[in-house]
Design a protein around this motif. Structure first.
Motif, PDB file in Angstrom:
ATOM      1  N   ASP A 498       5.498  11.389  -3.055  1.00  0.00           N
ATOM      2  CA  ASP A 498       6.137  12.311  -2.106  1.00  0.00           C
ATOM      3  C   ASP A 498       7.611  11.959  -1.900  1.00  0.00           C
ATOM      4  OD1 ASP A 498       3.728  13.573  -1.836  1.00  0.00           O
ATOM      5  OD2 ASP A 498       3.173  12.559   0.044  1.00  0.00           O
ATOM      6  N   LEU A 499       7.916  10.641  -1.973  1.00  0.00           N
ATOM      7  CA  LEU A 499       9.311  10.198  -1.822  1.00  0.00           C
ATOM      8  C   LEU A 499      10.086  10.262  -3.140  1.00  0.00           C
ATOM      9  CD1 LEU A 499       8.719   7.022   0.409  1.00  0.00           C
ATOM     10  CD2 LEU A 499       9.605   9.237   1.162  1.00  0.00           C
ATOM     11  N   LYS A 500       9.387  10.705  -4.200  1.00  0.00           N
ATOM     12  CA  LYS A 500       9.984  10.796  -5.553  1.00  0.00           C
ATOM     13  C   LYS A 500      10.457   9.427  -6.055  1.00  0.00           C
ATOM     14  CE  LYS A 500      11.382  15.643  -5.195  1.00  0.00           C
ATOM     15  NZ  LYS A 500      10.587  15.914  -3.996  1.00  0.00           N
ATOM     16  N   LEU A 501       9.665   8.389  -5.719  1.00  0.00           N
ATOM     17  CA  LEU A 501       9.996   7.024  -6.128  1.00  0.00           C
ATOM     18  C   LEU A 501       9.024   6.478  -7.170  1.00  0.00           C
ATOM     19  CD1 LEU A 501      10.900   5.474  -2.657  1.00  0.00           C
ATOM     20  CD2 LEU A 501      12.475   6.175  -4.462  1.00  0.00           C
ATOM     21  N   PHE A 502       8.003   7.226  -7.480  1.00  0.00           N
ATOM     22  CA  PHE A 502       7.055   6.799  -8.514  1.00  0.00           C
ATOM     23  C   PHE A 502       7.282   7.677  -9.743  1.00  0.00           C
ATOM     24  CE2 PHE A 502       2.946   6.715 -10.687  1.00  0.00           C
ATOM     25  CZ  PHE A 502       2.715   5.350 -10.720  1.00  0.00           C
ATOM     26  N   PRO A 503       7.453   7.074 -10.932  1.00  0.00           N
ATOM     27  CA  PRO A 503       7.093   5.693 -11.307  1.00  0.00           C
ATOM     28  C   PRO A 503       8.259   4.714 -11.341  1.00  0.00           C
ATOM     29  CG  PRO A 503       7.403   7.008 -13.270  1.00  0.00           C
ATOM     30  CD  PRO A 503       7.747   7.896 -12.119  1.00  0.00           C
ATOM     31  N   PHE A 504       9.342   4.949 -10.586  1.00  0.00           N
ATOM     32  CA  PHE A 504      10.467   4.001 -10.596  1.00  0.00           C
ATOM     33  C   PHE A 504      10.042   2.633 -10.059  1.00  0.00           C
ATOM     34  CE2 PHE A 504      13.227   7.978  -9.889  1.00  0.00           C
ATOM     35  CZ  PHE A 504      13.258   8.223 -11.253  1.00  0.00           C
ATOM     36  N   LEU A 505       9.119   2.636  -9.094  1.00  0.00           N
ATOM     37  CA  LEU A 505       8.646   1.385  -8.507  1.00  0.00           C
ATOM     38  C   LEU A 505       7.324   0.969  -9.156  1.00  0.00           C
ATOM     39  CD1 LEU A 505       9.387   2.113  -4.734  1.00  0.00           C
ATOM     40  CD2 LEU A 505      10.575   0.484  -6.183  1.00  0.00           C
ATOM     41  N   ASN A 506       7.217  -0.315  -9.527  1.00  0.00           N
ATOM     42  CA  ASN A 506       5.984  -0.840 -10.107  1.00  0.00           C
ATOM     43  C   ASN A 506       5.048  -1.269  -8.984  1.00  0.00           C
ATOM     44  OD1 ASN A 506       6.882  -0.743 -12.905  1.00  0.00           O
ATOM     45  ND2 ASN A 506       8.301  -2.377 -12.322  1.00  0.00           N
ATOM     46  N   VAL A 507       3.835  -0.693  -8.975  1.00  0.00           N
ATOM     47  CA  VAL A 507       2.877  -0.957  -7.898  1.00  0.00           C
ATOM     48  C   VAL A 507       1.537  -1.352  -8.490  1.00  0.00           C
ATOM     49  CG1 VAL A 507       1.910  -0.102  -5.739  1.00  0.00           C
ATOM     50  CG2 VAL A 507       4.022   0.906  -6.630  1.00  0.00           C
ATOM     51  N   ILE A 508       0.921  -2.375  -7.909  1.00  0.00           N
ATOM     52  CA  ILE A 508      -0.435  -2.773  -8.287  1.00  0.00           C
ATOM     53  C   ILE A 508      -1.193  -3.141  -7.013  1.00  0.00           C
ATOM     54  CG2 ILE A 508       0.281  -3.692 -10.527  1.00  0.00           C
ATOM     55  CD1 ILE A 508      -0.109  -6.528  -9.234  1.00  0.00           C
ATOM     56  N   SER A 509      -2.511  -3.327  -7.135  1.00  0.00           N
ATOM     57  CA  SER A 509      -3.297  -3.841  -6.008  1.00  0.00           C
ATOM     58  C   SER A 509      -4.158  -4.999  -6.501  1.00  0.00           C
ATOM     59  CB  SER A 509      -4.172  -2.750  -5.393  1.00  0.00           C
ATOM     60  OG  SER A 509      -5.185  -2.348  -6.294  1.00  0.00           O
ATOM     61  N   LEU A 510      -4.466  -5.898  -5.584  1.00  0.00           N
ATOM     62  CA  LEU A 510      -5.299  -7.061  -5.895  1.00  0.00           C
ATOM     63  C   LEU A 510      -6.459  -7.080  -4.910  1.00  0.00           C
ATOM     64  CD1 LEU A 510      -5.766  -9.692  -7.497  1.00  0.00           C
ATOM     65  CD2 LEU A 510      -4.335 -10.870  -5.811  1.00  0.00           C
ATOM     66  N   ALA A 511      -7.654  -6.823  -5.416  1.00  0.00           N
ATOM     67  CA  ALA A 511      -8.850  -6.784  -4.566  1.00  0.00           C
ATOM     68  C   ALA A 511      -9.353  -8.192  -4.289  1.00  0.00           C
ATOM     69  CB  ALA A 511      -9.936  -5.956  -5.241  1.00  0.00           C
ATOM     70  N   LYS A 512      -9.815  -8.417  -3.052  1.00  0.00           N
ATOM     71  CA  LYS A 512     -10.217  -9.772  -2.650  1.00  0.00           C
ATOM     72  C   LYS A 512     -11.513 -10.216  -3.312  1.00  0.00           C
ATOM     73  CE  LYS A 512      -8.225 -10.063   2.020  1.00  0.00           C
ATOM     74  NZ  LYS A 512      -7.826  -8.682   2.318  1.00  0.00           N
ATOM     75  N   GLN A 513     -12.498  -9.321  -3.335  1.00  0.00           N
ATOM     76  CA  GLN A 513     -13.853  -9.748  -3.664  1.00  0.00           C
ATOM     77  C   GLN A 513     -13.950 -10.414  -5.032  1.00  0.00           C
ATOM     78  OE1 GLN A 513     -16.737  -6.671  -3.166  1.00  0.00           O
ATOM     79  NE2 GLN A 513     -18.459  -8.088  -3.150  1.00  0.00           N
ATOM     80  N   ARG A 514     -13.403  -9.765  -6.062  1.00  0.00           N
ATOM     81  CA  ARG A 514     -13.504 -10.311  -7.407  1.00  0.00           C
ATOM     82  C   ARG A 514     -12.141 -10.664  -8.000  1.00  0.00           C
ATOM     83  NH1 ARG A 514     -17.907  -6.167 -10.174  1.00  0.00           N
ATOM     84  NH2 ARG A 514     -19.650  -6.596  -8.742  1.00  0.00           N
ATOM     85  N   GLU A 515     -11.116 -10.688  -7.160  1.00  0.00           N
ATOM     86  CA  GLU A 515      -9.754 -10.981  -7.619  1.00  0.00           C
ATOM     87  C   GLU A 515      -9.367 -10.036  -8.763  1.00  0.00           C
ATOM     88  OE1 GLU A 515      -8.115 -12.919  -5.883  1.00  0.00           O
ATOM     89  OE2 GLU A 515      -9.403 -14.434  -5.008  1.00  0.00           O
ATOM     90  N   GLU A 516      -9.669  -8.727  -8.573  1.00  0.00           N
ATOM     91  CA  GLU A 516      -9.408  -7.744  -9.617  1.00  0.00           C
ATOM     92  C   GLU A 516      -8.059  -7.080  -9.409  1.00  0.00           C
ATOM     93  OE1 GLU A 516     -13.902  -6.242 -10.769  1.00  0.00           O
ATOM     94  OE2 GLU A 516     -12.886  -5.327  -9.052  1.00  0.00           O
TER      95      GLU A 516
END
Length: 620
Positions: A498-516
């Motif tokens: 919505d801010l027109k910033l993707f994909p300029f910014l690199n984004v990931i997530s790290l889940a706690k349960q299995r460190e995925e």
């Protein structure tokens, strides 16, 4: 004669410079201070920057090109100029000055002289908002520092708790002689200060002087037939002697008191160590860091000495200071320290025999610290390279931002933003957020909406910028890590789109349960090994974001629980609530206080004191 091309206004300013001692401030075209310096002759020193043939380091040459204006402050003496310069550098932190890196690596001991009953504690953060508080350090040997403070607290009766355990009586520490009863004012502030002054003498390196003082007090107590007090002082003397057993340095003269300073450097970092030797004993080993490019070895040593001696008392300044390299302004520094001490202070660059061996010893210890720093930097670089390869990034993720949410079933919902630069926490860039979303309430939490709100607030100012403009921003992140799984990541990606910033910014997530690790648009997590350096770095960022969020949530919950009942009292505003809690320390003590006790609090008059009392005692 000025040879380099400069503006007419700057040339006019150079002509008006006086040939007197003082401080000069160099500014760029925006008015930002580039550099602060001192000189015994302002005119010749400042003009030398603009003369052809004057040898400048690449760093100073770059600075000269940016100078648009110069201010100066005339002082009566060179020593005054040095003191003023040190103060202005602390205040403005100019880019081109030699600035010691405050990376919280080495701890200090703080004594809060600003308080009626001073506290003594170890900290890695120096707060300069109160000039009366005193910081000793930074100490290299953290283990020895902690054991010294632990022993000191056993030798001298000192305040043991931040808050009273009981309202009307002291705790067990008073009964066993560990505390003089500060919580119940069983000792006057003046008498308590005298005890703390003895502790300060230990960290000032004046243990021998303290022992002589205690010997004298023991003799007086014995003469007065006060054998119990004499025995207590005897035990203190024995314990202090134990403290000094491992502090001996092989010196031919065990009466000598001197400081010795040396450094070790590579292309990037400079590690400096300062040994404090008093009566043949190594009483302090202080450590400092600086960027190698910030100055010559002599400049860096001088900056460390100015920074260190700026905060010490006159009794802590030795008569002799050994330096590894010639200082650029030895004469001014010696004059300033001599005036501060009240006796002559000599600087020596040793060339042979024991003094040269001592400098060599300090240099070797600085080299060991530099080697540790290099290993740490190499490990972080390996982790960044592994992470870049794992996530298929074009460049190393030098700035990583981590985000997490903390709440209890929606109550006091907060978020954290932590920043790692080159694999190291940059705590000065941390931020926390209070969640404002009206749908997040007690009993109804929404981590997806909370993360979306935080990311929107963080990057709203980036909207409508091109990728080229984004890359020029000082706080532009190379990688954003969200604590969570696919759902949290999707909510964040939607906001950035919505801010027109993707994909300029690199984004990931790290889940706690299995460190995925999840990437945008991918259904399955990345295939990784738990012990991969890049994965371990992400876990450190995630854990730090979680810690910072949980701590802030606890603070908010504690504030609310403390104020919740006080909010119900008519005419009792937030400021007076704070004063009440600062005075009584807990809601229970406020409940038990009489009307007269309540009136002792600043701002609480008779009428308000009655309202507070009757709120807790409606039957009265």
């Amino acid at each position: 004669m000025i040879s380099l091309p400069i503006s007419d206004s700057l040339e006019h300013r150079l002509k008006t410079l006086p040939s007197e001692p003082g401080v000069y401030l160099m500014r760029d075209h925006r008015g930002e201070i580039l550099y602060i310096g001192k000189s015994k002759k302002l005119r010749s020193r400042v003009r030398s920057y603009f003369q052809n043939g004057q040898p400048h380091s690449p760093r100073i040459a770059l600075m000269v090109q940016q100078i648009a204006d110069i201010e100066f402050i005339v002082t009566d003496t060179e020593a005054e100029a040095l003191a003023l310069e040190a103060n202005l550098i602390k205040q403005h932190q100019p880019y081109f000055n030699v600035l010691l890196k405050d990376d919280k690596k080495y701890p200090y001991v703080c004594i809060t002289w600003s308080e009626a009953y001073p506290r003594i504690f170890i900290t890695r953060k120096r707060r300069l908002n109160n000039q009366r508080d005193r910081y000793y350090g930074p100490y290299v040997d953290t283990h020895h520092l902690r054991s010294t403070l632990h022993l000191v607290k056993r030798i001298f009766p000192l305040r043991q708790r931040p808050r009273p355990l009981f309202k009307d009586r002291p705790c067990l520490n008073y009964d066993i002689g560990r505390c003089p009863g500060v919580c119940q004012s069983l000792i006057t502030p003046n008498d308590y200060h005298k005890i703390v002054e003895k502790v300060a003498m230990v960290f000032q390196g004046r243990t021998e002087e303290l022992l002589a003082k205690l010997q004298e007090q023991m003799a007086k107590a014995a003469t007065a037939l006060n054998f119990e007090q004499a025995a207590q002082i005897r035990d203190q003397i024995k314990a202090l002697n134990v403290l000094g057993i491992d502090q001996k340095v092989a010196l031919p003269d065990d009466t000598v008191s001197q400081d010795a300073i040396a450094l070790a450097a590579d292309e990037q970092y400079t590690c400096i160590q300062l040994f404090q030797i008093r009566a043949g004993r190594l009483v302090g080993r202080l450590g400092f860091f600086a960027d190698t490019e910030s100055g010559t070895p002599g400049n860096i040593l001088q900056r460390v000495l100015e920074e260190h001696y700026w905060q010490v008392e006159q009794v802590e300044i030795p008569s002799e200071i050994l330096v590894q390299y010639e200082l650029p302004e030895t004469e001014i520094l010696a004059q300033w320290l001599s005036e501060k001490k009240g006796r002559k202070v000599n600087f020596i660059v040793p060339q042979r025999q024991q003094k040269a061996e001592l400098i060599s010893l300090v240099e070797r210890n600085a080299g060991y610290e530099l080697a540790k720093t290099q290993r740490h930097v190499e490990q972080n670089l390996l982790a960044l390279e592994d992470l870049a390869q794992l996530l298929n990034l074009s460049d190393l993720p030098r700035r990583i931002e981590g985000y997490d949410i903390s709440h209890i079933q929606g109550s006091n919902a907060v978020a954290s933003q932590v920043v790692f630069i080159d694999g190291v926490p940059a705590k000065q860039s941390y931020r926390h957020y209070k969640i404002k979303n009206p749908t997040v309430t007690i009993g109804h939490s929404d981590d997806f909406a909370s993360l979306a709100e935080v990311i929107d607030r963080r990057f709203r100012s980036y909207q409508n910028k091109t990728e080229e403009e984004l890359l020029k921003l000082a706080d532009y992140p190379d990688l954003i890590m969200i604590d969570g799984g696919k759902g949290q990541l999707s909510s964040v990606i939607k906001v950035l789109q919505d801010l027109k910033l993707f994909p300029f910014l690199n984004v990931i997530s790290l889940a706690k349960q299995r460190e995925e690790i999840f990437l945008p648009g991918e259904s399955h997590p990345l295939v990784t090994e738990p012990e991969q350096p890049g994965v371990q770095l992400l876990r450190r960022v995630r854990d730090e974001a979680h810690r910072f969020a949980v701590n802030f949530h606890r603070q908010q919950r504690l504030k609310k629980s403390r104020r919740s009942r006080l909010d119900e009292i008519p005419n009792l505003g937030f400021q007076r609530q704070k004063q009440l809690l600062a005075h009584f320390h807990s809601l229970d003590y406020i409940r038990e206080a009489s009307i007269e006790k309540l009136q002792e609090v600043s701002g609480i008059g008779p009428a308000l004191a009655r309202d507070i009392y009757h709120y807790f005692h409606p039957e009265a």
